[in-house]
Write a protein that holds these residues in place. Structure first.
Motif, mmCIF file in Angstrom:
data_model
loop_
_atom_site.group_PDB
_atom_site.id
_atom_site.type_symbol
_atom_site.label_atom_id
_atom_site.label_comp_id
_atom_site.label_asym_id
_atom_site.label_seq_id
_atom_site.Cartn_x
_atom_site.Cartn_y
_atom_site.Cartn_z
ATOM 1 N N LYS A 79 -4.183 -2.107 -7.680
ATOM 2 C CA LYS A 79 -4.515 -1.140 -6.627
ATOM 3 C C LYS A 79 -4.378 0.296 -7.125
ATOM 4 C CE LYS A 79 -3.084 -3.881 -2.577
ATOM 5 N NZ LYS A 79 -2.084 -3.943 -1.482
ATOM 6 N N LYS A 96 -7.366 3.057 -7.222
ATOM 7 C CA LYS A 96 -7.251 4.255 -6.385
ATOM 8 C C LYS A 96 -7.430 5.523 -7.215
ATOM 9 C CE LYS A 96 -4.159 6.308 -2.951
ATOM 10 N NZ LYS A 96 -5.119 6.304 -1.842
ATOM 11 N N ASP A 101 0.821 -1.214 0.000
ATOM 12 C CA ASP A 101 0.000 0.000 0.000
ATOM 13 C C ASP A 101 0.854 1.263 0.000
ATOM 14 O OD1 ASP A 101 -2.277 -1.495 -0.022
ATOM 15 O OD2 ASP A 101 -2.667 -1.329 2.128
#
Lengths: 262, 262, 262, 262
Positions: free
Chosen positions: D113, D117, D87
């Motif tokens: 991811k 995002k 992350d």
């Protein structure tokens, strides 16, 4: 088409009427507004552009087939004499835009025949010519048309153009202007039509020296580079393709199949 | 989902902190800003809406799974305490928006966790709280959110929000505001995310009685009607479809095929 | 304008030539394609619509000022006789669209004069009439035009329309079609022009019974509801506003100020 | 930032897992997919690009602050191991994109991811890996990403990706793909986020040699040129500006004014 390494061939078209009729305009733009606009492009692009000018009073308004063939980007300034532009010339410019020629429409050009024909709307707006300050705000800072331009551009005195501006939704909204009176205006927008790219930019008026403003000149110069065609000029065409055939289309032969002749 | 004939179920979420801490805010909004916002919706929609309110200090901020399941459109006002909103609740609201719940984000909600998560950008802007006049101009007069709203809406005193507002290009730009200082702001915009519809509307502040303004109340009311879901809530899902099969998808079983077990 | 509670007044305009000339078309649409299209709207909207039809061969093509004044949404099907539509009638329809009348352009109407005038482009495309299957995929599931429509709509046999479709970027892309041959087409799109809302929808042809397909009928019906005007019909107009005056504009008096007469 | 005359600094990030685990993938991409993608860019841009590669298994996945500072455009290919991307690294890449770094997300990267995002949606879709033919149709022929690319691009065998693709409306829709099964997919799209430009391009898969296809390599190469930043990297920031002051903003000091200390 010229390649992206060769100079972009820009033609600045000026109506050139206010300059002849009104002394106050002549005082600001003694060589004509088209000349000042052209000089601003040369100032910014130098060798990267080949800039010429022409005006309404030339034969065919200076916009013959040959001239348009040799033009990558046409810059349009008109106001008092929109109606005097011959429909035939408007058709010709329209055809060249659909085939790939870039077009910059400046300020009062919003009400020109060519812009109306490309937009399909009335292109009306709200206005006032009373020394408003205009601030030109960038809302698309990633766009090449904004390269090197401060946010906002400050224009001390300008005609006010305000919403509702009756145009189609633009492809890209790049600038929004705010005026002393609190009015706002979508002042820099792009539109694709056919294979051509169009930029409408509202700052600039016959009553104020806006086309001498370095940031305004920079925007117009950036836009000529942006609008230049990237492909050979080609007319969008209706073509028939057989099943499994993707590249070799056949010309249209009419809506109803003819019976085989006897 | 409720049908379009049944009342839209609106939940107004208020941070409710300024009202407790600052006397000047309490003087304007004695029952809390969320209450005033809710009253404006009732005033306009009457029986066509079922409006409730909740606040940050409720357990789970008043936004449990059950509450969100029973909400067609969530209205969000936050400012001083964005960071106090639990990530778990933000995830839950996000999931409901993607599944179809409508969301109205008001004013300083531009910096809320939920708006940032849905936009993917910093949602920063330029601002000043100094009694500017705000004019809210309509640039999309065909849109139902503008029904019955004058052009412009005149707000005598307001916080200034100005560009560059770091958000994705909106689906629809509906309002642009102009301020006394000459700043402009994209003040009313729609965004689709998942199956949900989002409206961001910037007018409205804790220091000015903007949520009592009849036109502002009308816009918020129109937007709740516009944002209500039109389908059963459903989570967007990755599904595999065999050749020639369009309606019966299979759940995802991982990126690498397992060898048949022996 | 009628209010949103009163029935939407829909006029289906049919060219009605294939039906007279070609027996195979008459076999599919014995009462004319316009009649079948109208019946599909009645089937879906019932009392919520007042549907009438007219055709090219009526005086003024059935599109007089009075008729258009009493029309909320005009549905247009033409193909073989685009050129026979009088320019004067096209101007009239265009004026009504800019003033707020809704317009649905179906299938081969992409090459009609009215669509070309509203788009500003050539509206050309790639095509083949050879029994392709057409799948109409929804890419905007939040849009009211998709209410109650499966994803995809399956049309067993259809004319193929493929990209590049020379149109302006739509306001909303709602459907994309895929054909047996692998071609794709932006088959459902909205455009705003003036105060009017336009929906282009490509499924539907004289050679196939597409206008009997329940999902296609549903889309067309949804679109008539979506396109109905929300305000009194009004012509976009150029108006001058004094500083600080936002609601009382003055008519345009020409580009150059007249000296006071002596 | 590098100037537009200097080589664009491209970093191709590869997950590099299928190549290690699956022999059939290793057979197609013996040096890893990232290497093949990088070679395609060098093939097209030559001296106009400086291309490097890195992979998931490098420390910090090869995406340190220093590396990103020296990257104009990051190209992302991931699939089996999206969850293994830390992350913290995703936050870092996100920050660099908002500050201006270009990003190309390829194929199965739709579920990474970083893409989720930036989009704010689920990025789910419909799929099938069964040797469909993919035709990639150009719907924006004026766009620089389409330079030199045929319409359509023909990919003999490919995984099918189909609609509904749950993403925000793109800024520009450039390619739409059609598959053997009749599915369609918005396969080339641009998005602006912060000061960064993003291009999503779906053709390309571990099971087929798509990254050796000359037209696909051309598109990716064009896109790196298009996505390169045009300004110094800068973080979008909330700033306060006094009335009449447009260029000298003040940092944010919190939502509630502190009383003067005694």
């Amino acid at each position: 088409m010229t390649t992206s390494d060769s100079p972009v061939r820009v033609l600045v078209w000026g109506e050139n009427r206010h300059e002849q009729i009104e002394e106050k305009v002549r005082a600001i733009y003694p060589d004509g507004m088209h000349t000042t606009i052209a000089e601003g492009i040369v100032e910014n692009l130098g060798q990267r552009a080949q800039v010429t000018t022409t005006t309404l009073d030339e034969p065919e308004h200076g916009l013959t087939e040959e001239v348009l063939d040799a033009t990558d980007v046409l810059v349009w300034w008109g106001h008092a004499a929109h109606d005097e532009v011959a429909d035939e010339v408007v058709e010709r410019v329209h055809r060249h835009v659909l085939a790939g020629m870039g077009l910059l429409v400046l300020h009062s050009g919003h009400w020109s025949k060519i812009f109306g024909k490309l937009m399909g709307t009335s292109c009306t707006l709200r206005w006032r010519s009373e020394h408003d300050q205009e601030l030109v705000w960038t809302v698309n800072p990633q766009h090449p048309i904004t390269d090197g331009v401060p946010n906002p551009i400050v224009i001390p005195e300008q005609e006010m153009y305000g919403e509702y501006f009756d145009i189609p939704t633009p492809d890209e909204l790049i600038f929004i202007s705010g005026f002393t009176g609190g009015e706002v205006f979508r002042s820099g927008m792009t539109f694709r039509r056919g294979f051509g790219k169009i930029f409408y930019f509202s700052p600039g008026d016959q009553d104020f020296p806006v086309y001498f403003h370095p940031d305004i000149r920079r925007v117009i110069s950036n836009a000529t580079t942006w609008a230049r065609p990237r492909r050979e000029r080609a007319t969008p065409t209706l073509l028939r393709y057989e099943l499994g055939e993707y590249f070799d289309g056949q010309d249209y032969r009419g809506p109803i199949e003819e019976p085989a002749s006897v």
